[in-house]
Design a protein around this motif. Structure first.
Motif, mmCIF file in Angstrom:
data_model
loop_
_atom_site.group_PDB
_atom_site.id
_atom_site.type_symbol
_atom_site.label_atom_id
_atom_site.label_comp_id
_atom_site.label_asym_id
_atom_site.label_seq_id
_atom_site.Cartn_x
_atom_site.Cartn_y
_atom_site.Cartn_z
ATOM 1 N N VAL A 174 41.144 42.080 43.571
ATOM 2 C CA VAL A 174 41.142 40.674 43.194
ATOM 3 C C VAL A 174 42.315 39.985 43.878
ATOM 4 N N TRP A 175 42.016 38.914 44.626
ATOM 5 C CA TRP A 175 43.079 38.103 45.207
ATOM 6 C C TRP A 175 43.399 36.985 44.222
ATOM 7 N N LEU A 176 44.603 37.055 43.629
ATOM 8 C CA LEU A 176 45.046 36.044 42.691
ATOM 9 C C LEU A 176 45.861 34.985 43.419
ATOM 10 N N ASP A 177 45.494 33.751 43.222
ATOM 11 C CA ASP A 177 46.226 32.632 43.801
ATOM 12 C C ASP A 177 47.404 32.320 42.898
ATOM 13 N N GLY A 178 48.597 32.654 43.340
ATOM 14 C CA GLY A 178 49.783 32.429 42.526
ATOM 15 C C GLY A 178 50.266 31.001 42.544
ATOM 16 N N ALA A 179 49.810 30.193 43.501
ATOM 17 C CA ALA A 179 50.284 28.813 43.612
ATOM 18 C C ALA A 179 49.967 28.015 42.355
ATOM 19 N N ARG A 180 48.883 28.358 41.681
ATOM 20 C CA ARG A 180 48.492 27.611 40.490
ATOM 21 C C ARG A 180 49.223 28.075 39.247
ATOM 22 N N ALA A 181 50.045 29.089 39.378
ATOM 23 C CA ALA A 181 50.773 29.581 38.218
ATOM 24 C C ALA A 181 51.820 28.582 37.745
ATOM 25 N N ARG A 182 52.113 27.567 38.583
ATOM 26 C CA ARG A 182 53.160 26.629 38.210
ATOM 27 C C ARG A 182 52.591 25.355 37.582
ATOM 28 N N VAL A 183 51.268 25.329 37.383
ATOM 29 C CA VAL A 183 50.684 24.173 36.703
ATOM 30 C C VAL A 183 50.750 24.389 35.200
ATOM 31 N N ARG A 185 50.142 25.377 31.459
ATOM 32 C CA ARG A 185 49.605 26.668 31.030
ATOM 33 C C ARG A 185 48.141 26.581 30.624
ATOM 34 N N ASP A 186 47.727 25.469 30.030
ATOM 35 C CA ASP A 186 46.343 25.357 29.592
ATOM 36 C C ASP A 186 45.363 25.393 30.758
ATOM 37 N N GLU A 187 45.827 25.045 31.958
ATOM 38 C CA GLU A 187 44.972 25.060 33.140
ATOM 39 C C GLU A 187 45.063 26.377 33.892
ATOM 40 N N ASN A 188 46.009 27.201 33.493
ATOM 41 C CA ASN A 188 46.304 28.419 34.250
ATOM 42 C C ASN A 188 45.432 29.574 33.774
ATOM 43 N N THR A 189 44.158 29.517 34.031
ATOM 44 C CA THR A 189 43.248 30.570 33.616
ATOM 45 C C THR A 189 43.006 31.520 34.770
ATOM 46 N N ILE A 190 42.640 32.734 34.419
ATOM 47 C CA ILE A 190 42.325 33.717 35.445
ATOM 48 C C ILE A 190 41.167 33.222 36.311
ATOM 49 N N LYS A 191 40.190 32.597 35.699
ATOM 50 C CA LYS A 191 39.043 32.102 36.468
ATOM 51 C C LYS A 191 39.504 31.174 37.581
ATOM 52 N N ASN A 192 40.468 30.309 37.291
ATOM 53 C CA ASN A 192 40.953 29.365 38.292
ATOM 54 C C ASN A 192 41.838 30.024 39.335
ATOM 55 N N ARG A 193 42.461 31.136 38.980
ATOM 56 C CA ARG A 193 43.400 31.779 39.893
ATOM 57 C C ARG A 193 42.732 32.762 40.845
ATOM 58 N N ILE A 194 41.538 33.218 40.533
ATOM 59 C CA ILE A 194 40.867 34.189 41.397
ATOM 60 C C ILE A 194 40.286 33.464 42.608
ATOM 61 N N ARG A 195 40.831 33.771 43.769
ATOM 62 C CA ARG A 195 40.327 33.163 45.001
ATOM 63 C C ARG A 195 39.176 33.969 45.575
ATOM 64 N N SER A 196 39.276 35.286 45.520
ATOM 65 C CA SER A 196 38.188 36.156 45.977
ATOM 66 C C SER A 196 38.322 37.502 45.282
ATOM 67 N N TRP A 197 37.229 38.237 45.220
ATOM 68 C CA TRP A 197 37.237 39.543 44.562
ATOM 69 C C TRP A 197 36.098 40.385 45.109
ATOM 70 N N THR A 198 36.212 41.680 44.891
ATOM 71 C CA THR A 198 35.117 42.591 45.209
ATOM 72 C C THR A 198 35.197 43.802 44.301
ATOM 73 N N SER A 199 34.084 44.468 44.141
ATOM 74 C CA SER A 199 34.033 45.719 43.397
ATOM 75 C C SER A 199 33.385 46.758 44.301
ATOM 76 N N LEU A 200 34.152 47.762 44.667
ATOM 77 C CA LEU A 200 33.646 48.818 45.541
ATOM 78 C C LEU A 200 32.965 49.889 44.697
ATOM 79 N N PRO A 201 31.784 50.345 45.075
ATOM 80 C CA PRO A 201 31.082 51.373 44.304
ATOM 81 C C PRO A 201 31.626 52.768 44.587
ATOM 82 N N LEU A 202 32.941 52.895 44.522
ATOM 83 C CA LEU A 202 33.585 54.194 44.716
ATOM 84 C C LEU A 202 34.879 54.227 43.924
ATOM 85 N N GLY A 203 35.220 55.406 43.471
ATOM 86 C CA GLY A 203 36.443 55.624 42.709
ATOM 87 C C GLY A 203 36.897 57.055 42.894
ATOM 88 N N VAL A 204 37.821 57.492 42.071
ATOM 89 C CA VAL A 204 38.395 58.828 42.275
ATOM 90 C C VAL A 204 37.371 59.932 42.045
#
Length: 365
Positions: A174-183, A185-204
């Motif tokens: 998950v790429w979190l956009d930290g620039a919005r962390a300074r707005v 707090r009520d606007e600072n949701t994870i949904k708004n901070r996620i710029r891009s994400w992926t889930s790889l079908p592999l693990g340990v």
């Protein structure tokens, strides 16, 4: 048992998912006990907590390696032995939930149950035999919950952070956009901070099943790294457009990164208090992983931060971590011994406005 205060979090908002109320009564959310269960490909983890002024206090917890996804990559099904182990662990979880008087719970299952042909039958069996209602969450929900659970550890001055969760059967980035962390707090949701994400079908577990985990040569380790790099290439290409400030860093949550931290610290026994929130330099991570890779299987099995149940999986985790480090080079990695369960708890408490109902609650919660 003594209560453990979790480092302060700000409640975040997620996409809707099923939650369960297991009792009725007049107790308000501020006094309610909440339960969060994460059934993954390798582990079954439970966290029971109640809201507090600085986030929440842990009332009870449970973790057991069940290897639910054992052999799944080869057969496409959950095997009988894995199912029996998991039912045993879930029985313990049910008893803890009942003993602690949990009034609100959200119990989720992830990649193994998503991928297995008999996953729905297993979920039905858990409901009928154990009495627990598991929800198989999608990958986007899993990534958002994991991000919410540990995002408080991100450097507040960083404009962007790459958060990752190395699981047993899937790995989330998950790429979190930290620039919005300074707005505000009520606007600072994870949904708004996620710029891009992926889930790889592999693990340990899936990686160790494919490449082996007992005797991992340098060539086999590099083959694992290449395999992971290929799987994440599309996400890496897309993330190249994301700006990286000098404070950009990695934020990892998984047994892999906590093991690397434990080895770096020279711990004889794992100590969450020393690991959660630890900063490691790039050179320190390299040294710790080199030490792990040099250990024979027997030494890994005997190590207090690894143990026999994970000795054949930890190097697969290191290969995933190495692929991430090569794709997103930086000078710092922060270790999180928190994640999906904490995110689940935060979501329920936020929905209930639990913090606002605490005596003497501060405005803004």
């Amino acid at each position: 048992m003594a209560l453990m205060t979790v480092e302060p979090h700000r409640p975040e908002v997620f996409s809707p998912s099923r939650e369960t109320s297991c009792a009725t009564g007049s107790a308000g959310p501020s006094r309610m006990v909440y339960g969060a269960l994460d059934l993954g490909t390798n582990n079954c983890r439970l966290l029971i907590a109640r809201p507090s002024h600085d986030g929440f206090k842990i009332v009870d917890s449970f973790s057991r390696i069940v290897r639910l996804g054992e052999g799944l990559a080869l057969t496409g099904r959950l095997c009988d032995g894995a199912i029996d182990r998991t039912l045993g662990a879930l029985t313990v979880c049910r008893d803890k939930l009942q003993a602690r008087g949990v009034r609100r719970m959200h119990l989720v299952a992830t990649e193994a149950c998503r991928a297995a042909a008999n996953g729905p039958d297993f979920i039905t069996r858990v409901a009928s035999e154990i009495g627990l209602d598991l929800e198989v969450v999608d990958r986007e929900t899993e990534a958002a919950l994991a991000a919410s659970g540990c995002a408080a550890l991100a450097d507040g001055q960083a404009e962007g952070v790459l958060l990752f969760d190395i699981g047993g059967g899937s790995s989330e980035l998950v790429w979190l956009d930290g620039a919005r962390a300074r707005v505000a707090r009520d606007e600072n949701t994870i949904k708004n901070r996620i710029r891009s994400w992926t889930s790889l079908p592999l693990g340990v577990v899936t990686l160790a099943d494919r490449f082996g985990g007992h005797d991992v040569t340098a060539e086999r380790f590099e083959a694992m790294v290449t395999f992971v790099a290929d799987a994440m290439s599309e996400f890496v290409d897309a993330a190249r457009n994301n700006g990286r400030c000098p404070r950009f860093h990695l934020l990892g949550t998984s047994g892999t990164v906590t093991t690397v931290a434990g080895v770096y610290l020279g711990l004889d026994r794992y100590d969450r208090r020393r690991v959660d929130g630890l900063w490691m330099s790039n050179a320190e991570v390299t040294t710790a992983m080199s030490h792990l890779r040099a250990m024979p299987f027997e030494s890994r099995a005997a190590h207090g931060c690894i143990g026999p149940d994970r000795a054949d999986l930890v190097l697969a985790g290191c290969a995933i971590l190495e692929a991430i480090r090569r794709a997103f080079p930086c000078e710092r990695l922060r270790i999180a011994d928190r994640g999906l369960r904490e995110g689940i708890l935060m979501k329920m408490m936020q929905k209930d406005k639990a913090w606002a109902q605490l005596p003497g609650a501060r405005s803004g919660w």
